[in-house]
Design an enzyme around this catalytic site. Structure first.
Site, PDB file in Angstrom:
ATOM      1  N   ARG A  97    -123.418  -9.693 120.887  1.00 19.11           N
ATOM      2  CA  ARG A  97    -123.293 -10.848 119.637  1.00 19.11           C
ATOM      3  C   ARG A  97    -123.383 -10.018 118.601  1.00 19.11           C
ATOM      4  O   ARG A  97    -124.265  -9.274 118.107  1.00 19.11           O
ATOM      5  CB  ARG A  97    -124.019 -11.948 120.145  1.00 19.11           C
ATOM      6  CG  ARG A  97    -123.808 -12.849 118.936  1.00 19.11           C
ATOM      7  CD  ARG A  97    -124.826 -14.145 119.178  1.00 19.11           C
ATOM      8  NE  ARG A  97    -124.072 -15.557 119.475  1.00 19.11           N
ATOM      9  CZ  ARG A  97    -124.454 -16.527 120.101  1.00 19.11           C
ATOM     10  NH1 ARG A  97    -125.640 -16.438 120.519  1.00 19.11           N
ATOM     11  NH2 ARG A  97    -123.478 -17.560 120.319  1.00 19.11           N
ATOM     12  N   THR A  98    -122.272 -10.249 117.687  1.00 16.59           N
ATOM     13  CA  THR A  98    -122.612  -9.457 116.083  1.00 16.59           C
ATOM     14  C   THR A  98    -122.956 -10.954 115.439  1.00 16.59           C
ATOM     15  O   THR A  98    -122.244 -11.861 115.311  1.00 16.59           O
ATOM     16  CB  THR A  98    -121.375  -8.939 115.620  1.00 16.59           C
ATOM     17  OG1 THR A  98    -120.989  -7.767 116.499  1.00 16.59           O
ATOM     18  CG2 THR A  98    -121.634  -8.719 114.344  1.00 16.59           C
ATOM     19  N   HIS A  99    -124.022 -10.889 114.820  1.00 17.31           N
ATOM     20  CA  HIS A  99    -124.441 -11.898 113.986  1.00 17.31           C
ATOM     21  C   HIS A  99    -123.873 -11.939 112.447  1.00 17.31           C
ATOM     22  O   HIS A  99    -123.618 -10.808 111.944  1.00 17.31           O
ATOM     23  CB  HIS A  99    -126.017 -12.086 113.985  1.00 17.31           C
ATOM     24  CG  HIS A  99    -126.498 -12.621 115.216  1.00 17.31           C
ATOM     25  ND1 HIS A  99    -126.829 -12.038 116.270  1.00 17.31           N
ATOM     26  CD2 HIS A  99    -126.935 -13.773 115.471  1.00 17.31           C
ATOM     27  CE1 HIS A  99    -127.353 -12.492 117.289  1.00 17.31           C
ATOM     28  NE2 HIS A  99    -127.450 -13.597 117.068  1.00 17.31           N
ATOM     29  N   GLU A 198    -135.601 -20.634 108.157  1.00 15.60           N
ATOM     30  CA  GLU A 198    -135.440 -21.698 106.997  1.00 15.60           C
ATOM     31  C   GLU A 198    -136.564 -22.160 106.603  1.00 15.60           C
ATOM     32  O   GLU A 198    -137.717 -21.937 107.248  1.00 15.60           O
ATOM     33  CB  GLU A 198    -134.899 -22.544 107.656  1.00 15.60           C
ATOM     34  CG  GLU A 198    -133.361 -22.478 108.535  1.00 15.60           C
ATOM     35  CD  GLU A 198    -133.841 -21.730 109.700  1.00 15.60           C
ATOM     36  OE1 GLU A 198    -134.534 -21.950 110.495  1.00 15.60           O
ATOM     37  OE2 GLU A 198    -132.558 -21.228 110.256  1.00 15.60           O
ATOM     38  N   SER A 217    -126.342 -18.505 114.661  1.00 11.60           N
ATOM     39  CA  SER A 217    -125.236 -18.070 115.082  1.00 11.60           C
ATOM     40  C   SER A 217    -124.277 -19.317 115.606  1.00 11.60           C
ATOM     41  O   SER A 217    -124.299 -20.440 115.139  1.00 11.60           O
ATOM     42  CB  SER A 217    -125.668 -17.371 116.490  1.00 11.60           C
ATOM     43  OG  SER A 217    -126.344 -18.058 117.613  1.00 11.60           O
ATOM     44  N   ASN A 240    -138.705 -22.577 119.599  1.00 12.89           N
ATOM     45  CA  ASN A 240    -139.921 -23.069 118.459  1.00 12.89           C
ATOM     46  C   ASN A 240    -139.321 -24.286 118.115  1.00 12.89           C
ATOM     47  O   ASN A 240    -138.284 -24.741 117.856  1.00 12.89           O
ATOM     48  CB  ASN A 240    -140.238 -22.153 117.938  1.00 12.89           C
ATOM     49  CG  ASN A 240    -138.924 -21.554 116.847  1.00 12.89           C
ATOM     50  OD1 ASN A 240    -138.357 -20.635 117.393  1.00 12.89           O
ATOM     51  ND2 ASN A 240    -138.874 -22.211 115.666  1.00 12.89           N
TER      52      ASN A 240
END
Length: 277
Positions: A97-99, A198, A217, A240
């Protein structure tokens, strides 16, 4: 590894769909599998599912396929795997996966999804590890994605391309997932740009506008999958509770550890869902 100067998706006159078609041809040549039926992107904590879906026909380094970049994140394995499920369907498992936060542009972020569509896949299963906004959720809990809020201020759609996202995350596929595990909860995924976590205030903003899950993502990939005509099923592993909900500082190590602890259970769940789709 394809660098920024030579990457085929970065050329001004490049068509991302032509690059995806070339990538699909590469996958067919390298795996010996002409067509795939289902595609599955494995996020943090979901990796063991590939072992349980069926027989691995071929595993290839993603960097041998046109347009794929080397994963920047620990927990993503950098391979593409073709698996033959017990019912004979071919499953393309994307571990590369490319974020968005890597700064390569949206085309590269959604290239794996467009490639999956070009291989013939009609169902796109997107998984991730994410923070939970609901206090009732616990680390290690899988939840279905019912909808998303895209806070990247970006889109994979180019030009005057208008795609209806009303039912982006398929109600039919979510119902199938719940038939496998009736205890599955669901919520709205909120994609932030990252790579910083965040702030507590941002988490409260996400909650106020209807978000239940926060991460970095999935939303952009889901839009590209819908543009390509695929049905989308999304899963988040709550690694989490989000900032301000959880009272201790967040760390990527915590995310990885929660994924490892939950991996046997959620991987078995995902394999059963794939079999039922």
């Amino acid at each position: 590894m394809q660098d920024t100067l030579t990457h085929p998706l970065d050329a001004p006159d490049a068509s991302p769909f032509d690059v995806a078609a070339q990538a699909a041809d590469d996958i067919a040549r390298l795996t010996g599998v002409a067509r795939h039926d289902i595609a599955l992107t494995l996020g943090s904590g979901w990796g063991k599912a590939a072992e349980l879906i069926g027989e691995t026909v071929a595993t290839i380094p993603a960097t041998e396929v046109t347009g794929f970049s080397r994963p920047a994140l620990e927990g993503h394995v950098g391979t593409l795997r073709s698996i033959r499920a017990r019912d004979g369907r071919n499953v393309l498992v994307i571990g590369a996966r490319t974020h968005y936060y890597e700064g390569h542009g949206v085309r590269r972020v959604v290239h794996s999804v467009r490639t999956a569509a070009a291989t013939g896949a009609k169902i796109m299963v997107l998984t991730n590890g994410a923070g939970g906004v609901r206090e009732s959720w616990k680390p290690g809990q899988p939840v279905l994605i019912s909808d998303h809020i895209n806070l990247t201020a970006d889109s994979p759609l180019e030009g005057a391309t208008f795609i209806d996202l009303t039912d982006l995350y398929s109600a039919r596929l979510r119902e199938i997932a719940r038939s496998v595990d009736p205890t599955l909860d669901e919520g709205v995924y909120t994609q932030f740009r990252g790579p910083h976590y965040e702030t507590p205030a941002e988490v409260q903003m996400a909650k106020a506008i209807g978000g239940d899950i926060v991460g970095m993502s999935t939303a952009l990939e889901a839009i590209a999958a819908r543009e390509a005509g695929m049905q989308v099923l999304g899963f988040s592993l709550i690694t989490n509770l989000a900032a301000g909900i959880q009272k201790t500082p967040l760390s990527h190590g915590e995310v990885i550890e929660a994924g490892r602890a939950a991996e046997p259970v959620i991987s078995a769940l995902l394999a059963r869902v794939i079999e039922a789709l």
